[in-house]
Write an enzyme that holds these catalytic residues in place. Structure first.
Site, PDB file in Angstrom:
ATOM      1  N   GLY A  28     -14.457 -31.787 -56.181  1.00 57.85           N
ATOM      2  CA  GLY A  28     -13.033 -31.758 -56.451  1.00 57.85           C
ATOM      3  C   GLY A  28     -12.709 -31.919 -57.921  1.00 57.85           C
TER       4      GLY A  28
ATOM      5  CB  THR B 193      -9.792 -26.561 -59.496  1.00 61.32           C
ATOM      6  OG1 THR B 193     -10.864 -26.012 -60.249  1.00 61.32           O
ATOM      7  CG2 THR B 193      -8.568 -25.682 -59.654  1.00 61.32           C
TER       8      THR B 193
ATOM      9  CB  SER C  52      -8.335 -22.700 -67.707  1.00 60.31           C
ATOM     10  OG  SER C  52      -8.605 -21.532 -66.954  1.00 60.31           O
TER      11      SER C  52
ATOM     12  CB  ILE D 204     -11.981 -27.897 -52.690  1.00 58.36           C
ATOM     13  CG1 ILE D 204     -10.985 -28.454 -53.718  1.00 58.36           C
ATOM     14  CG2 ILE D 204     -13.286 -28.683 -52.685  1.00 58.36           C
ATOM     15  CD1 ILE D 204     -11.416 -28.316 -55.158  1.00 58.36           C
TER      16      ILE D 204
ATOM     17  N   GLY E 154     -15.812   7.220 -51.193  1.00 54.04           N
ATOM     18  CA  GLY E 154     -14.525   7.775 -50.823  1.00 54.04           C
ATOM     19  C   GLY E 154     -13.767   6.839 -49.898  1.00 54.04           C
TER      20      GLY E 154
ATOM     21  CD  GLU F 290     -17.867 -22.928 -60.269  1.00 57.33           C
ATOM     22  OE1 GLU F 290     -17.635 -23.805 -61.115  1.00 57.33           O
ATOM     23  OE2 GLU F 290     -18.120 -23.171 -59.090  1.00 57.33           O
TER      24      GLU F 290
END
Length: 402
Positions: A144, A146, A152, A181, A357, A381
């Site tokens: 944990g 972010t 960032s 997460i 295609g 990351e």
């Protein structure tokens, strides 16, 4: 007297035109083969269905199989971990992501984030309690860092840990939230980073602790065969020794991210290889205007470009792996690999889609699944912007993002 002209030319493998296999040891090839075999049996026949349903059923059983295979924390020493080389770990990541990015993400988060954090920064008690079970796949971990408003810029995290009482044996109380997460909703233990009066510190949080919850994130169109969650910490009370004893500041979580990014730069080449192989095979089977489309110059130009970029990216991964095993890697060197290889893997998947295609958007083929997955791999990351600026700082000595 014999000359080079007397020796027969080696057979060319279209999937390894440069002969990179000749640079690998027998042990490295054995690791790669073992991972490929397990993926072929347990993942490949089902992963398109998992992706379509947005689920990863049987994740605990699959994690135990991966533990038996020895890939969970395989680059760590002791505590039930395999202690393999960085190159062997990279090859495993390549094979895992050739099946699906979600599978490689499960292994990366388990081994290079949660396990590595405990192995590098945890107390001896943390290591003994969690690492053997995590290596065996009997316990699942998550990481944990972010937050909903801070991706960032982890230094601005709002998750807070405070002492409840005085003295070194006072409990910790954690409040906050983490976002995006992997493994969160199925994890037995979470490594959570939080602001304290002493700076950012890491905590080992058993997920059964009151106040901890991990709501599942739904409505994803990428990494669908992966468990992605929010972590909610509402007055989570932890004992005094739940904190990592020594590390302070962002160097703790960033050291873990560097490990995970290394696996990604290999894994992206697995997704690229799978898409390239699908396009190459399709080009020999699909006929238009009376002949296979692989016989047309524009298709061959696409295939040649994909082959070159796949070769270059794989060689870069192998070089960085050899360097990691010998003298170590700087974060800027990992950024170089992650930035290049994920970007090139996306280009390969998009080009492969054009060769197939309309079939390129069907889950009957792996291409669109890999392409969608790599859109997540591109920004997790570390976004391409952040890795670009890391390289820019290394080149100029100026930090453009501070």
């Amino acid at each position: 007297m014999t000359s080079a002209h007397d020796n027969p030319r080696p057979t060319l493998d279209p999937m390894d035109l440069a002969g990179i296999d000749d640079l690998l040891s027998d042990e490295e090839k054995d690791v790669r083969g073992a991972v490929r075999e397990v993926c072929a049996a347990l993942v490949d026949p089902y992963v398109a269905e998992w992706f379509e349903s947005g689920d990863l059923p049987g994740i605990r059983e699959l994690t135990k199989e991966l533990g038996t295979l020895g890939v969970l924390g395989m680059h760590l020493d002791g505590y039930g971990c395999a202690g393999m080389s960085a190159v062997a770990y990279g090859l495993a990541c390549l094979e895992l992501e050739a099946s699906d990015s979600g599978l490689r993400s499960l292994v990366s988060v388990q081994g290079s984030l949660a396990m590595f954090a405990i192995w590098r920064h945890g107390s001896e008690e943390h290591k003994r309690e969690w690492l053997p079970r995590m290596a065996a796949g009997e316990a699942i971990g998550c990481f944990g860092l972010t937050e909903p408003d801070h991706g960032s810029d982890p230094g601005s995290m709002r998750t807070r840990a405070r002492r409840d009482g005085t003295g070194e044996r006072a409990d910790w109380i954690l409040d906050g939230a983490k976002m995006w997460i992997t493994n969160g909703s199925v994890a037995d233990v979470a490594v959570v980073w939080a602001q304290t009066d002493e700076g950012v510190r890491g905590f080992v949080v058993p997920t059964g602790t009151p106040g901890f919850s991990a709501p599942l994130i739904k409505h994803k169109l990428s990494l669908r065969a992966s468990v992605t969650s929010e972590l909610v910490l509402d007055g989570v009370r932890l004992p005094h020794d739940a904190v990592f004893p020594e590390v302070r500041g962002l160097k703790g979580p960033l050291s873990c991210l560097n490990e995970a990014r290394y696996g990604i730069l290999w894994g992206a080449m697995g997704a690229a290889r799978s898409a390239f192989q699908a396009a190459l095979e399709y080009s020999t089977q699909r006929s238009q205007f009376g002949r296979p489309i692989g016989g047309f110059q524009l298709t061959q130009a696409k295939l040649a470009d994909m082959c070159v970029e796949l070769t270059n990216g794989t060689l870069l991964a192998l070089h960085l792996g050899r360097r990691k095993d010998s003298v170590g890697l700087r974060p800027e060197q990992v950024s170089l690999g992650k930035l290049n290889n994920v970007n090139k893997a996306l280009e390969i998947c998009r080009t492969a889609r054009t060769i197939l295609g309309a079939n390129g958007i069907s889950l009957e083929y792996p291409v669109i699944r890999h392409m969608n997955n790599l859109e997540s791999v591109l920004t997790y990351e570390g976004t391409p912007e952040m890795h670009t600026l890391m390289i820019g700082q290394a080149l100029t000595g100026h930090a453009a993002f501070r």
